[in-house]
Design a protein around this motif. Structure first.
Motif, PDB file in Angstrom:
ATOM      1  N   GLU A  64       0.839  -1.201   0.000  1.00 15.54           N
ATOM      2  CA  GLU A  64       0.000   0.000   0.000  1.00 15.54           C
ATOM      3  C   GLU A  64       0.873   1.249   0.000  1.00 15.54           C
ATOM      4  O   GLU A  64       0.613   2.210  -0.718  1.00 15.54           O
ATOM      5  N   ALA A  79       2.309   1.792  -3.299  1.00 12.79           N
ATOM      6  CA  ALA A  79       1.314   2.287  -4.253  1.00 12.79           C
ATOM      7  C   ALA A  79       1.031   3.767  -4.024  1.00 12.79           C
ATOM      8  O   ALA A  79       0.561   4.456  -4.927  1.00 12.79           O
ATOM      9  N   LEU A  80       1.331   4.265  -2.813  1.00 10.16           N
ATOM     10  CA  LEU A  80       1.043   5.669  -2.507  1.00 10.16           C
ATOM     11  C   LEU A  80       2.252   6.578  -2.712  1.00 10.16           C
ATOM     12  O   LEU A  80       2.184   7.776  -2.457  1.00 10.16           O
ATOM     13  N   ARG A  91      -2.861  -2.547  -8.494  1.00  6.07           N
ATOM     14  CA  ARG A  91      -3.876  -1.604  -8.000  1.00  6.07           C
ATOM     15  C   ARG A  91      -5.212  -2.314  -7.819  1.00  6.07           C
ATOM     16  O   ARG A  91      -5.946  -2.042  -6.863  1.00  6.07           O
ATOM     17  N   LEU A 104      -5.171  -4.293  -4.671  1.00  5.26           N
ATOM     18  CA  LEU A 104      -5.191  -3.490  -3.435  1.00  5.26           C
ATOM     19  C   LEU A 104      -6.570  -2.940  -3.110  1.00  5.26           C
ATOM     20  O   LEU A 104      -6.802  -2.470  -2.007  1.00  5.26           O
ATOM     21  N   GLU A 105      -7.480  -2.970  -4.062  1.00  5.41           N
ATOM     22  CA  GLU A 105      -8.785  -2.345  -3.839  1.00  5.41           C
ATOM     23  C   GLU A 105      -9.554  -2.993  -2.695  1.00  5.41           C
ATOM     24  O   GLU A 105      -9.470  -4.184  -2.492  1.00  5.41           O
ATOM     25  N   ARG A 113      -9.401   4.327   2.905  1.00  4.99           N
ATOM     26  CA  ARG A 113      -8.738   3.846   1.691  1.00  4.99           C
ATOM     27  C   ARG A 113      -9.228   4.607   0.462  1.00  4.99           C
ATOM     28  O   ARG A 113      -8.479   4.831  -0.474  1.00  4.99           O
ATOM     29  N   CYS A 135      -7.474   7.922   0.281  1.00  9.26           N
ATOM     30  CA  CYS A 135      -6.099   7.824  -0.218  1.00  9.26           C
ATOM     31  C   CYS A 135      -6.042   7.512  -1.701  1.00  9.26           C
ATOM     32  O   CYS A 135      -4.977   7.587  -2.301  1.00  9.26           O
ATOM     33  N   LEU A 183      -6.728   4.464  -2.785  1.00 10.06           N
ATOM     34  CA  LEU A 183      -6.423   3.041  -2.954  1.00 10.06           C
ATOM     35  C   LEU A 183      -7.641   2.297  -3.499  1.00 10.06           C
ATOM     36  O   LEU A 183      -7.517   1.389  -4.305  1.00 10.06           O
ATOM     37  N   THR A 184      -8.824   2.671  -3.015  1.00 10.52           N
ATOM     38  CA  THR A 184     -10.057   2.053  -3.487  1.00 10.52           C
ATOM     39  C   THR A 184     -10.873   3.125  -4.192  1.00 10.52           C
ATOM     40  O   THR A 184     -11.083   4.189  -3.619  1.00 10.52           O
ATOM     41  N   PRO A 185     -11.305   2.890  -5.425  1.00  7.32           N
ATOM     42  CA  PRO A 185     -12.152   3.899  -6.069  1.00  7.32           C
ATOM     43  C   PRO A 185     -13.551   3.877  -5.445  1.00  7.32           C
ATOM     44  O   PRO A 185     -14.077   2.801  -5.175  1.00  7.32           O
ATOM     45  N   ARG A 223      -0.636  12.517  -4.048  1.00  7.18           N
ATOM     46  CA  ARG A 223       0.087  11.530  -3.253  1.00  7.18           C
ATOM     47  C   ARG A 223       1.322  12.136  -2.595  1.00  7.18           C
ATOM     48  O   ARG A 223       1.780  11.648  -1.569  1.00  7.18           O
ATOM     49  N   LEU A 271       0.357  13.352   0.811  1.00  7.25           N
ATOM     50  CA  LEU A 271      -0.392  12.397   1.626  1.00  7.25           C
ATOM     51  C   LEU A 271       0.545  11.489   2.413  1.00  7.25           C
ATOM     52  O   LEU A 271       1.550  11.025   1.901  1.00  7.25           O
ATOM     53  N   PHE A 305      -0.072   8.063   4.618  1.00  2.64           N
ATOM     54  CA  PHE A 305      -1.072   7.080   5.029  1.00  2.64           C
ATOM     55  C   PHE A 305      -0.435   6.046   5.942  1.00  2.64           C
ATOM     56  O   PHE A 305       0.638   5.528   5.646  1.00  2.64           O
ATOM     57  N   ARG A 346       4.240  16.195   5.348  1.00  2.00           N
ATOM     58  CA  ARG A 346       3.185  16.260   4.336  1.00  2.00           C
ATOM     59  C   ARG A 346       1.896  16.790   4.954  1.00  2.00           C
ATOM     60  O   ARG A 346       1.656  16.650   6.151  1.00  2.00           O
TER      61      ARG A 346
END
Lengths: 222, 185
Positions: free
Chosen positions: A82, A85-86, A218, A221-222, B17, B20, B22-24, B45, B48, B50, B121
């Motif tokens: 995670e 990915a960020l 991605r 990770l959802e 999430r 951030c 990570l999840t739409p 990002r 950010l 997290f 940040r």
């Protein structure tokens, strides 16, 4: 950009050094699989010479497969994926770093072992050189293509088997041109064409694979 | 600061999430400075920080190495003295050369939280930051969040504990009431 890739490679290499058992296990797997063939098929040098390229290349594919499931699984489990990915830069760059690190840890040892193991098959000097060269060019493609499969099967139960089913068919071109290069040298045809195609596969594998891999990560990770 | 509350399963982590990226989100969009984060991914990002449910520390590495490698990956290199100072603050000095797998749950959480010490940040998204921490460490984290708010930063965190943050205004949002009500009907 380069500093990010370097940071990822450095981190993964350091982690691999703390867990050397994994590297050694894959290397021994390669050594043992290759060594079983002369014992099983018998000691006729002609037959062994013909078998050598295929055996060494198939063993290299399988040894690479062994280390693939953990390429992203550990990072996924402890939450570092995670964080990766960020990172502001594209995830594909990080994947590229991880692919390079995977090759250094899982591919390069096979390349270095290959000439020694090739002697068991009574390969001549030039064939040994081409075998090593073909592995040197071809194994990066294995890491790159494998990364796509590893990302797609991330978090799937029994992912290891599924990963083999997904990735091994994609390895076929690499196997054909890799083993073909050595065959061509043995029969005196010259290996340049095979090696060029192998090089194209490797470039494609390493530099295009990170994008689909990042997309698959991605989704995972959802 | 926005403190998210709600019973287990009410969607606190899912919301974080989504914040951030990570999840739409299933519908709607999330904006940062008026622009949807899906479009300004890289820019967003880089503002950010997290910290998820999982600690995101490597068991094989020491707390010091974890901190340094996280900083390198975030492209905000930390020198070793600053990293040691952060570890001292979270009470891990003396353990900085011990692989994280030998640390207790609370110490691992402290190792993960050490990166907040030098984090500049703007937006902190923290998922249950106080879990597994003792009283002193909880106050320390609240202090870090307070200092961050005083610098003008934003923080969104989920919690089940009422922990007083020393500075900044706190808004609370409780999730899950309407869902529970619907289930009763």
């Amino acid at each position: 950009m380069l500093s990010l890739i370097r940071a990822v490679i450095g981190r993964d290499l350091r982690l691999a050094m703390r867990r050397q058992a994994d590297i050694v296990a894959a290397m021994f797997f390669f050594i043992i699989v290759v060594s079983l063939f002369p014992l099983g098929v018998g000691p006729e040098p002609d037959q062994l010479r013909r078998l050598a390229p295929g055996v060494l290349w198939v063993a290299a594919l399988l040894a690479t497969m062994l280390s693939l499931p953990r390429l992203f699984a550990d990072d996924h489990r402890d939450g570092t994926l995670e964080q990766l990915a960020l990172v502001p830069q594209p995830l594909a760059l990080i994947v590229l770093g991880k692919v390079i690190a995977h090759w250094l840890v899982a591919g390069l040892p096979l390349v270095l072992l290959a000439p020694v193991l090739g002697i068991q098959f009574d390969l001549a000097g030039d064939a040994l050189a081409v075998l090593t060269l073909s592995l040197l060019i071809g194994t990066p493609a294995l890491s790159g293509i494998g990364a796509i499969g590893a990302a797609l099967t991330l978090g799937v139960r029994g992912g290891g088997v599924l990963l083999s089913l997904l990735v091994l068919p994609l390895y076929i071109p690499v196997l054909i041109f890799g083993a073909g290069a050595v065959d061509a040298t043995v029969t005196g045809l010259g290996a340049q064409a095979h090696l060029s195609l192998l090089g194209a596969l490797a470039l494609g594998g390493v530099f295009f694979a990170p994008w689909p891999t990042a997309a698959a990560l991605r989704v995972a990770l959802e | 600061m926005l403190a998210l509350q709600g019973r287990n399963g009410s969607g606190k982590t899912s919301l974080l999430r989504m914040l951030c990226g990570l999840t739409p989100p299933a519908s709607g969009e999330i904006r940062w400075c008026g622009r949807p984060i899906a479009q300004i991914g890289e820019e967003f990002r880089s503002e950010l920080c997290f910290l998820g449910h999982q600690n995101a520390i490597k068991e094989e590495l020491t707390p010091l190495e974890n901190l340094l490698s996280t900083a390198r990956l975030a492209q905000e290199p930390l020198d070793e003295d600053a990293a040691l100072a952060a570890l001292e603050l979270v009470g891990l000095l003396g353990r900085e050369d011990l692989a994280c797998r030998y640390l207790s749950q609370g110490q691992k959480r402290r190792a993960a939280l050490a990166r907040l010490v030098h984090e500049k940040r703007a937006l902190w998204v923290l998922d249950e930051p106080y879990v597994a921490l003792d009283k002193a460490a909880t106050e320390l984290v609240a202090g870090l969040v307070g200092a961050h708010l005083q610098r003008g930063g934003l923080a969104v965190l989920t919690t089940h504990q009422a922990v007083a943050v020393p500075a900044g205004s706190v808004r609370e949002l409780t999730l899950g009431d309407d869902v529970a009500a619907q289930q009763r009907l």
